[in-house]
Design a protein around this motif. Structure first.
Motif, PDB file in Angstrom:
ATOM      1  N   PRO A   1     -12.594  20.665  21.545  1.00  0.00           N
ATOM      2  CA  PRO A   1     -13.969  20.614  22.066  1.00  0.00           C
ATOM      3  C   PRO A   1     -14.390  19.187  22.396  1.00  0.00           C
ATOM      4  CG  PRO A   1     -13.841  22.024  20.128  1.00  0.00           C
ATOM      5  CD  PRO A   1     -12.526  21.299  20.225  1.00  0.00           C
ATOM      6  N   LEU A   2     -15.123  19.041  23.496  1.00  0.00           N
ATOM      7  CA  LEU A   2     -15.669  17.756  23.915  1.00  0.00           C
ATOM      8  C   LEU A   2     -17.182  17.872  24.008  1.00  0.00           C
ATOM      9  CD1 LEU A   2     -13.233  16.859  26.863  1.00  0.00           C
ATOM     10  CD2 LEU A   2     -13.232  15.881  24.558  1.00  0.00           C
ATOM     11  N   PRO A   3     -17.903  16.760  23.822  1.00  0.00           N
ATOM     12  CA  PRO A   3     -19.353  16.801  24.029  1.00  0.00           C
ATOM     13  C   PRO A   3     -19.650  17.188  25.471  1.00  0.00           C
ATOM     14  CG  PRO A   3     -18.695  14.771  22.932  1.00  0.00           C
ATOM     15  CD  PRO A   3     -17.426  15.422  23.401  1.00  0.00           C
ATOM     16  N   GLY A   4     -20.622  18.063  25.658  1.00  0.00           N
ATOM     17  CA  GLY A   4     -20.955  18.524  27.002  1.00  0.00           C
ATOM     18  C   GLY A   4     -22.276  18.010  27.520  1.00  0.00           C
ATOM     19  N   GLY A   5     -22.843  16.992  26.882  1.00  0.00           N
ATOM     20  CA  GLY A   5     -24.133  16.492  27.330  1.00  0.00           C
ATOM     21  C   GLY A   5     -25.257  17.423  26.901  1.00  0.00           C
ATOM     22  N   ASP A   6     -26.391  17.336  27.595  1.00  0.00           N
ATOM     23  CA  ASP A   6     -27.574  18.101  27.202  1.00  0.00           C
ATOM     24  C   ASP A   6     -27.529  19.551  27.662  1.00  0.00           C
ATOM     25  OD1 ASP A   6     -29.026  16.008  25.888  1.00  0.00           O
ATOM     26  OD2 ASP A   6     -29.480  15.151  27.857  1.00  0.00           O
TER      27      ASP A   6
ATOM     28  N   VAL B   1      -9.382  18.696  31.483  1.00  0.00           N
ATOM     29  CA  VAL B   1     -10.655  19.122  30.909  1.00  0.00           C
ATOM     30  C   VAL B   1     -11.014  20.465  31.526  1.00  0.00           C
ATOM     31  CG1 VAL B   1     -13.137  18.631  30.764  1.00  0.00           C
ATOM     32  CG2 VAL B   1     -11.477  16.786  30.442  1.00  0.00           C
ATOM     33  N   ARG B   2     -11.445  21.398  30.723  1.00  0.00           N
ATOM     34  CA  ARG B   2     -11.863  22.717  31.202  1.00  0.00           C
ATOM     35  C   ARG B   2     -13.374  22.833  30.999  1.00  0.00           C
ATOM     36  NH1 ARG B   2      -6.707  25.382  31.400  1.00  0.00           N
ATOM     37  NH2 ARG B   2      -5.233  23.628  31.195  1.00  0.00           N
ATOM     38  N   ARG B   3     -14.067  23.247  32.065  1.00  0.00           N
ATOM     39  CA  ARG B   3     -15.525  23.334  32.018  1.00  0.00           C
ATOM     40  C   ARG B   3     -15.971  24.645  32.660  1.00  0.00           C
ATOM     41  NH1 ARG B   3     -18.693  20.413  34.686  1.00  0.00           N
ATOM     42  NH2 ARG B   3     -19.968  19.311  33.172  1.00  0.00           N
ATOM     43  N   PRO B   4     -17.094  25.214  32.207  1.00  0.00           N
ATOM     44  CA  PRO B   4     -17.642  26.373  32.906  1.00  0.00           C
ATOM     45  C   PRO B   4     -17.981  26.007  34.353  1.00  0.00           C
ATOM     46  CG  PRO B   4     -18.720  26.055  30.783  1.00  0.00           C
ATOM     47  CD  PRO B   4     -17.896  24.833  31.026  1.00  0.00           C
TER      48      PRO B   4
ATOM     49  N   VAL C   1     -13.895  21.629  26.979  1.00  0.00           N
ATOM     50  CA  VAL C   1     -12.771  21.363  26.091  1.00  0.00           C
ATOM     51  C   VAL C   1     -11.723  20.530  26.813  1.00  0.00           C
ATOM     52  CG1 VAL C   1     -13.106  23.482  24.752  1.00  0.00           C
ATOM     53  CG2 VAL C   1     -11.559  23.495  26.725  1.00  0.00           C
ATOM     54  N   ARG C   2     -10.956  19.803  26.017  1.00  0.00           N
ATOM     55  CA  ARG C   2      -9.781  19.095  26.536  1.00  0.00           C
ATOM     56  C   ARG C   2      -8.540  19.900  26.208  1.00  0.00           C
ATOM     57  NH1 ARG C   2      -7.547  12.923  25.119  1.00  0.00           N
ATOM     58  NH2 ARG C   2      -5.684  13.090  26.449  1.00  0.00           N
ATOM     59  N   VAL C   3      -7.675  20.069  27.205  1.00  0.00           N
ATOM     60  CA  VAL C   3      -6.390  20.741  27.020  1.00  0.00           C
ATOM     61  C   VAL C   3      -5.325  19.828  27.605  1.00  0.00           C
ATOM     62  CG1 VAL C   3      -5.019  22.802  27.472  1.00  0.00           C
ATOM     63  CG2 VAL C   3      -7.503  23.000  27.252  1.00  0.00           C
TER      64      VAL C   3
ATOM     65  N   PHE D   1      -8.399  14.699  32.814  1.00  0.00           N
ATOM     66  CA  PHE D   1      -9.104  13.990  31.749  1.00  0.00           C
ATOM     67  C   PHE D   1      -9.184  12.513  32.108  1.00  0.00           C
ATOM     68  CE2 PHE D   1      -8.937  11.457  27.812  1.00  0.00           C
ATOM     69  CZ  PHE D   1     -10.117  11.888  27.218  1.00  0.00           C
ATOM     70  N   VAL D   2     -10.379  11.929  31.995  1.00  0.00           N
ATOM     71  CA  VAL D   2     -10.582  10.518  32.324  1.00  0.00           C
ATOM     72  C   VAL D   2     -10.622   9.733  31.015  1.00  0.00           C
ATOM     73  CG1 VAL D   2     -12.102   8.841  33.420  1.00  0.00           C
ATOM     74  CG2 VAL D   2     -11.879  11.141  34.396  1.00  0.00           C
TER      75      VAL D   2
END
Length: 282
Positions: free
Chosen positions: A17-22, A34-37, A28-30, A76-77
């Motif tokens: 899991p990664l922070p997703g901001g507000d 990075v995987r995002r909705p 998540v990082r794989v 991933f950056v």
């Protein structure tokens, strides 16, 4: 606009899991991705990221496709992000100047990008009745428009990359610099500032950003006007997002972001002349 399907590598990696901001949840990082909705602005964001890759701009993730779970896949950056709690260097003026230089580099890279036919930028909502108008200047480029400390990646003490383009949209250069100043100067009532940014010289920090970017005299003269107009609009748009989109938008509204916006407007009206003087002085 159909997105390509991401081909998973043969080796498997855990989801971290990664922070997703507000607002964004489920990031998540794989491995090196990075995987995002996928959000409502994805067609624009994906086209924009492809353009930045084609221009050779190194300060943004690459869009790799959509995985089997329906999530967008980005590179991933690596680097340092000013997450919460904020790091001690948040107020550092050299890092601040590097933010201005990164925004300028992004603008140079995005200058030739055109919103694809059939793509509607935004979160899929019509403006609510009574929303004040935007600043009366023609759009110049597709801006990032979310330069929070959470969305800038630093390396060796310098802003090196942007992440989270979810609210990218056509704007002016002045809009973009006002957005960066909002978070990094910061613009607003000092009581609402990050603790590490309370007591800083806000006009000076705005000038540092403007100088590092190479802001034109015309755009410097528009900063206060644009900041006030964007602030007035944001109260209506944030309330709408909270009511219609819920999630993180609703949490921010419940946490008092509407009141903070009103205090920012009042602060800008009191201190606008000083900001303008600092930005336009020889």
């Amino acid at each position: 606009m159909n997105a390509i399907t991401y081909a998973e590598p043969p080796e498997s990696h855990p989801e971290i899991p990664l922070p997703g901001g507000d607002v964004t949840e489920g990031v998540v990082r794989v491995g090196d991705t990075v995987r995002r909705p996928i959000g409502p602005n994805a067609p624009l964001v994906h086209a924009l990221l492809r353009h930045l890759e084609e221009t050779g701009f190194e300060g943004a993730p690459r869009f790799l496709g959509v995985d089997a779970a329906g999530r967008e896949v980005l590179t991933f950056v690596p680097g340092e992000v000013a997450g919460r709690p904020r790091p001690p260097w948040l107020a550092d003026e050299e890092r601040l100047a590097s933010v201005g230089r990164l925004v300028r580099a992004y603008h140079e890279a995005v200058a030739g990008f055109v919103v694809p036919d059939g793509v509607r930028p935004g979160l899929g909502l019509d403006e609510p009745p009574g929303t004040p108008p935007p600043p009366p200047y023609p759009v110049e480029l597709v801006g990032h428009m979310d330069y929070t400390p959470d969305n800038l990646v630093f390396r060796d003490g310098q802003a090196a990359a942007l992440i989270d383009f979810d609210i990218a949209k056509p704007v002016t250069r002045a809009d973009e610099l006002v957005n960066a100043m909002l978070y990094w100067a910061p613009l607003g009532d000092p009581a609402d500032a990050e603790p590490l940014l309370q007591g800083v010289d806000v006009p000076r920090r705005c000038r540092i950003l403007a100088d590092a970017y190479g802001m034109s005299e015309t755009d410097r003269s528009r900063v206060v006007e644009v900041a006030v107009m964007r602030t007035r609009r944001s109260w209506f748009l944030m309330r709408q997002n909270a009511e219609e989109l819920g999630g993180g938008w609703a949490r921010m509204w419940a946490d008092g972001v509407g009141d903070r916006i009103k205090r920012r407007e009042a602060w800008l009206e009191r201190h606008g002349a000083g900001l303008d003087a600092a930005l336009t002085a020889p």
